[in-house]
Design a protein around this motif. Structure first.
Motif, PDB file in Angstrom:
ATOM      1  N   ILE A 159      49.192  39.372  37.479  1.00 24.04           N
ATOM      2  CA  ILE A 159      50.413  39.455  38.287  1.00 24.04           C
ATOM      3  C   ILE A 159      50.846  40.909  38.426  1.00 24.04           C
ATOM      4  CG2 ILE A 159      52.874  38.873  38.388  1.00 24.04           C
ATOM      5  CD1 ILE A 159      52.218  36.222  36.999  1.00 24.04           C
ATOM      6  N   VAL A 160      50.901  41.600  37.292  1.00 22.83           N
ATOM      7  CA  VAL A 160      51.353  42.986  37.270  1.00 22.83           C
ATOM      8  C   VAL A 160      50.405  43.904  38.050  1.00 22.83           C
ATOM      9  CG1 VAL A 160      51.394  44.923  35.670  1.00 22.83           C
ATOM     10  CG2 VAL A 160      52.819  42.941  35.230  1.00 22.83           C
ATOM     11  N   ASP A 179      49.434  37.309  33.067  1.00 23.12           N
ATOM     12  CA  ASP A 179      50.472  38.338  33.170  1.00 23.12           C
ATOM     13  C   ASP A 179      49.914  39.623  33.750  1.00 23.12           C
ATOM     14  OD1 ASP A 179      51.924  36.405  31.947  1.00 23.12           O
ATOM     15  OD2 ASP A 179      52.374  37.523  30.126  1.00 23.12           O
ATOM     16  N   ASP A 180      48.747  40.023  33.241  1.00 30.51           N
ATOM     17  CA  ASP A 180      48.185  41.283  33.711  1.00 30.51           C
ATOM     18  C   ASP A 180      47.705  41.202  35.154  1.00 30.51           C
ATOM     19  OD1 ASP A 180      48.250  43.566  31.823  1.00 30.51           O
ATOM     20  OD2 ASP A 180      47.587  42.008  30.454  1.00 30.51           O
ATOM     21  N   HIS A 226      46.837  37.617  43.142  1.00 30.68           N
ATOM     22  CA  HIS A 226      47.861  36.587  42.949  1.00 30.68           C
ATOM     23  C   HIS A 226      47.340  35.205  43.351  1.00 30.68           C
ATOM     24  CE1 HIS A 226      51.542  39.492  42.672  1.00 30.68           C
ATOM     25  NE2 HIS A 226      50.619  39.720  41.786  1.00 30.68           N
TER      26      HIS A 226
END
Lengths: 347, 347
Positions: B131-132, B128-129, B105
């Motif tokens: 974060i996930v 996005d990936d 992050h």
């Protein structure tokens, strides 16, 4: 299960009462949890949860969440003859925080500027703070569970909730990758939704049963109920994403289409092999921003290609499957009531 | 504590051996945890952890993490007469995953394109990936702890680790806001670093003692040791961020200055009231991208204004305080060795 209109209205009332009850029971637990987080994160958490505006003295604007997940925990606990220790309320509050952490990150990933009728956290305080706040609420959710009276149940709850979280992350990652692919089948989509939405809702129902010390078979049955309900909920959410009333949803109309999202009605339409599907595929394949008339046309094409009807049918099938999964041994009225609310939200 | 050169070299060898031992002990636990996550996240997790390249068959490139946090858990457990159940190794692996979730992050928030000499996850697979994946590793870290043999210790470990996580998030949020402020004092900066870095390192030492069933006073003393060491570590990291060798750090030289980050040497320099401080403040206040010669000049100004020397002094003070916090009752050689490694990294 066939219900006449009066039955349906009574059930809906029970479902709504169940949501109100969940919000009331979760509230003090959530306020204590958020209160233990240092500023400025506590104020932002309260903003996201609908307690106040961008500072504590300003008006909320918009609405708080429905607390469906918390209500499912409590309803599942009640169905299994309940618990009096307050552990079910802690679990309900924990799953609400967990869900809200994922919403904070979802809004960043989807670039959504509004949720529940007001600006999302990232659009007020920036992406970095939304990421960090989500991380803090994830931690705070687990902290609530460590505080349960029955520590052995707490440990199982933590294990199950984090397992659901990992599953949810995998689903989100699949969701991100669906966007870039032209050939998505209904099965692909359902698998993604199973991870992204159904895993946590299934977990909620299992945790409710667990907090009421139900046996493994009952816990597993309630998890199945929740997973089926979760799929139905996602499918209904997809319908709302195209045809929902923005005054009710708090989100702009046609938003999913504007972003060319591969939601169930769209996926079903694209797989119909019809002429409308071909036109829709062309609209989705383009690179330019869609105008409002493109979006209206896309909605029309999804409907003509049978995508709306198909999504409604899939949602109904999952709701039937959910109710069928409920074991006779549990008092399932409230769970059924909550499942019927999901059906109503699509209208 | 005054050590001659031979003592220092011996201690450094012990510290390095301790890191190697931690990596070896954590490895199987981490591989099991990551292996239980569904693709594509498992491959990306392994990439981030330095096990393989962007796919499993490609070469690693760059290096794996040092495993300082895992080593501190194990050293603290050893200092408190250890544990034979493997619980300390589980805790060490869990804190390593937790740390790695925050790095994923951080890289997104800081816009860092390289870490450990190779592209960061977000720069390979998108924001996005990353974060996930971070969210999934957070969950996986807690799952490892639920698997401990001593469930009562496990619950306390989860509580402490999530508390440290919340503190870390608050620190990160302060870090984000420091960037936008011109008047940051050394105290402001130290408070931020206490949250962002020292909380987790303090927690590692406490968890090691906890897993060895140490009493509360010992756990608290080891937490103090870790917090002081964590501050020293952050200060040294700040020095490296300006004067570190990119071949060793895996990060571009002068990176913190290029981003006008308010790190300790800069904060101390800006607060010196010297002429160099005024010129440095003007460079930091500008809006245009800093050229390499601006960055070189900024580094020079920080040094002339005494920021480098001040940061070294603060780091040394914290290291002294760390070692002083160690109780006589524990066998602290390995912990001291790890603290001396931190001192060496600044050179």
């Amino acid at each position: 299960m066939n219900l006449d209109t009066t039955d349906r209205d009574t059930l809906a009332d029970l479902g709504l009462a169940s949501l109100r009850w969940a919000r009331r029971l979760c509230d003090p637990v959530l306020r204590r949890a958020v209160g233990s987080i240092r500023e400025p994160l506590a104020t932002r958490a309260g903003y996201h949860l609908g307690w106040w505006g961008v500072d504590r003295s300003s008006a909320v604007g918009g609405s708080a969440g429905k607390a469906l997940r918390g209500a499912l925990v409590l309803a599942a606990a009640t169905a299994c003859a309940g618990d009096d220790s307050g552990d079910a309320a802690r679990v309900a509050a924990a799953v609400e925080l967990m869900h809200n952490f994922t919403l904070l990150h979802d809004d960043v990933m989807d670039g959504d500027r509004t949720r529940r009728g007001r600006p999302t956290v990232w659009s007020v305080w920036g992406v970095d703070d939304a990421i960090v706040l989500g991380d803090a609420l994830h931690a705070a959710a687990i902290q609530i569970l460590t505080d349960m009276r029955d520590q052995s149940v707490a440990m199982q709850a933590i294990m199950r909730l984090e397992r659901a979280c990992v599953e949810l992350c995998v689903g989100q990652s699949e969701d991100c990758s669906l966007g870039g692919r032209m050939r998505v089948t209904v099965d692909d989509y359902t698998r993604m939704a199973a991870g992204e939405t159904a895993s946590l809702i299934g977990c909620c129902c299992a945790l409710g049963a667990l907090s009421a010390h139900a046996d493994d078979a009952i816990i597993a049955a309630l998890e199945r109920f929740g997973r089926e309900l979760g799929l139905a909920f996602q499918f209904v959410d997809d319908l709302i994403g195209i045809w929902g009333d923005p005054r009710v949803t708090g989100k702009p109309v046609g938003r999913d289409l504007a972003r060319r999202k591969a939601t169930l009605p769209v996926v079903a339409a694209l797989n119909s092999g019809s002429e409308a599907a071909i036109e829709l595929a062309a609209l989705y394949a383009g690179g330019a921003e869609l105008t409002q008339s493109d979006i209206d046309r896309a909605a029309e094409l999804v409907e003509v290609a049978g995508g709306r009807r198909a999504a409604q049918r899939f949602a109904d099938e999952r709701l039937q499957a959910a109710v069928s999964a409920l074991p006779d041994a549990v008092g399932s009225e409230e769970l059924v009531a909550l499942s019927q609310l999901v059906r109503r939200w699509q209208r």
